[in-house]
Design an enzyme around this catalytic site. Sequence first.
Site, PDB file in Angstrom:
ATOM      1  N   HIS B 130     -20.753 -18.902  16.593  1.00 17.10           N
ATOM      2  CA  HIS B 130     -21.680 -20.223  15.714  1.00 17.10           C
ATOM      3  C   HIS B 130     -22.331 -20.101  15.408  1.00 17.10           C
ATOM      4  CE1 HIS B 130     -22.883 -24.251  16.607  1.00 17.10           C
ATOM      5  NE2 HIS B 130     -21.540 -25.087  16.871  1.00 17.10           N
ATOM      6  N   ASP B 207     -23.138 -16.361  24.739  1.00 17.03           N
ATOM      7  CA  ASP B 207     -22.969 -17.909  24.634  1.00 17.03           C
ATOM      8  C   ASP B 207     -21.892 -18.110  24.945  1.00 17.03           C
ATOM      9  OD1 ASP B 207     -22.483 -20.094  22.835  1.00 17.03           O
ATOM     10  OD2 ASP B 207     -21.887 -19.030  20.976  1.00 17.03           O
ATOM     11  N   GLN B 210     -18.679 -22.639  25.082  1.00 13.47           N
ATOM     12  CA  GLN B 210     -17.250 -22.870  24.410  1.00 13.47           C
ATOM     13  C   GLN B 210     -16.604 -22.129  26.342  1.00 13.47           C
ATOM     14  OE1 GLN B 210     -16.317 -25.005  23.661  1.00 13.47           O
ATOM     15  NE2 GLN B 210     -17.905 -25.891  21.702  1.00 13.47           N
ATOM     16  N   CYS B 372     -19.775 -24.938  12.216  1.00 12.02           N
ATOM     17  CA  CYS B 372     -20.972 -24.511  13.003  1.00 12.02           C
ATOM     18  C   CYS B 372     -20.663 -23.314  12.322  1.00 12.02           C
ATOM     19  CB  CYS B 372     -21.825 -24.689  13.345  1.00 12.02           C
ATOM     20  SG  CYS B 372     -22.224 -26.385  13.746  1.00 12.02           S
TER      21      CYS B 372
END
Lengths: 150, 416
Positions: B130, B207, B210, B372
């Site tokens: 992202h 990250d 999600q 994104c």
Amino acid sequence: MDLRQIYSQIIMENSRSNRHRYEMPDATATERGYNPSCGDDIHLSIKIEDDVITDASFTGTGCAISQASTSLLCGLIKGKPVTEAKELIKTFLGMIKGEITDDSILEEELEDAVAFKNISTMPQRVRCAVLAWRTLDLIIAKETGTEMTE
Amino acid sequence: MDAILEKLTNPGFDLEKVRSDFAYLELEGPIIYLDNAATTQRPNQVIDRMSDFYRFENGNPLRGAHRLGAAATEAMVNSRARVAKFINSKSVREIIFTRNASEALNLVTYTWALDNLKPGDQILITRMEHHSNFVNWQFAAQKTGAELSFIELTSDYQLDMADYKSKISERTKVVAFSAASNVLGTMPDTREIIKIAKQHGALTVVDAAQLVPHIKVDVQDLDCDFLAFSGHKMLAPLGIGVLYGKAEILNKISPFQYGGEMIEYVEDQSSTYAEIPYKFEAGTQDVGGMVGLATAIDYLEDVGLTNIAEYEAALADYCVAELEQLPDLEIYHPRQGVKGPAIAFNVMGAHPHDVATILDYHGVAIRAGHHCTQPLHRYLGQNSTNRVSFAFYNTKQEIDLFIEALHDVRDIMQLG
Ligand SMILES: Cc1ncc(COP(=O)(O)O)c(C=O)c1O
């Protein structure tokens, strides 16, 4: 509202048309129009001779609305004086904002581009419909040293 | 397929009860919400908890001696403890509240990265990041002279572990990667990636925006150095996020922002900073968001993270199987291995924005665009894609209606 009023025959046909889709090596001006949020990405070229737009074309990719709008714009302004093209931009943007609603005026000036009238009911798609017109507005502002349309 | 249908009929939790907690399902329309990777909906419990906070516990946290200030401080402390327990951090001091995952990742960039990277170092990220875990590393590379490199994908849209092993070296100072792709649904082997990074002495930044909403995460088990996620993708309000960081690293790095609450002593020309996590939380914090996040975590754990993961996997598998029946459709989603409930696809001959508009007309909310992830889309050779993404309150019937609406796309776009 019915979706087919947005994805009308005029818009679908023009979205696929290649009539005005070509490079113009001897253009007076070429500008890129880009919607970062959705990726509509066009290059609009026009040729100006003695204050008249003698040629208009585009290349690029995007949704049916943006591509049809760009193609119709090119067809409409070809052969028109720059000052008249500027008026057409005002009328088109006025129509999209719902400020100009008189069908007889819209049809007279915008011809087939009146097909975008219903876009005013779909705020998420307005940017697609106006992309080419804003790009032309920028070209004219730069070429003539005048202000852009509100 | 039988097992999938069985799971969709018997999810292992009370689906009807869950759906009754989400007010958007009462809207006239109705709305089939398949844009959960962008942001989820919030159950009434989360909204009510926040409303109670602002009604009865509202003061400035950490400031002032009065009762309401103390109530707000307590709400903050309890919320932090709830998050710490949820991801199993060793200490509550390792939980930093941010606005969202983007801000959490920026914190790592502006502090650890600018303090530590230098020319000759390598930053390793992946092709599917992202922009929130991409542009920040470009910035770090430009500022410090470090080199930015990418781990590529396999033809099944998995992270290419062989490529990873070939690119990592003693020069690699940080491996920053998405534990679950917001576009493809790809879930790489996070533990293995971290293990390999450690062997080369590289910092690990996960990250997990999600991942956390879908799969039970245990930061001690993963052994990552940093892990970021957003509350709004897991039933909590917009505007609250979390950065987990190992205490020994947080103690060493510079503050991120300067101001109230993050200090200890302020002299005319210099200051000393507060202990972690306060050192990284300048100014008045969003305690309303924190209690919302804590309540969202309660809600997810009540339904059960295992139930959620299994049911959502069934939704995604069913949807892929249905999409595969349609003509002229490209699906960007791994067919092997573990994956999250996000599926990207394109209807050949129809631009995603037209697809999304037509689906919206049928009450189906999906995302269209580059989500994104422009570098990933360049790799896919697509300017943009459609994406459906599920949450545990979605149903098989909703997928059926989505597929039906896709037939109308072919019709309206005159694809024959
Ligand atoms: C994988 C991933 N990382 C980071 C982010 C950024 O999250 P936020 O916009 O909440 O900061 C998102 C959300 O879109 C995401 O899907």
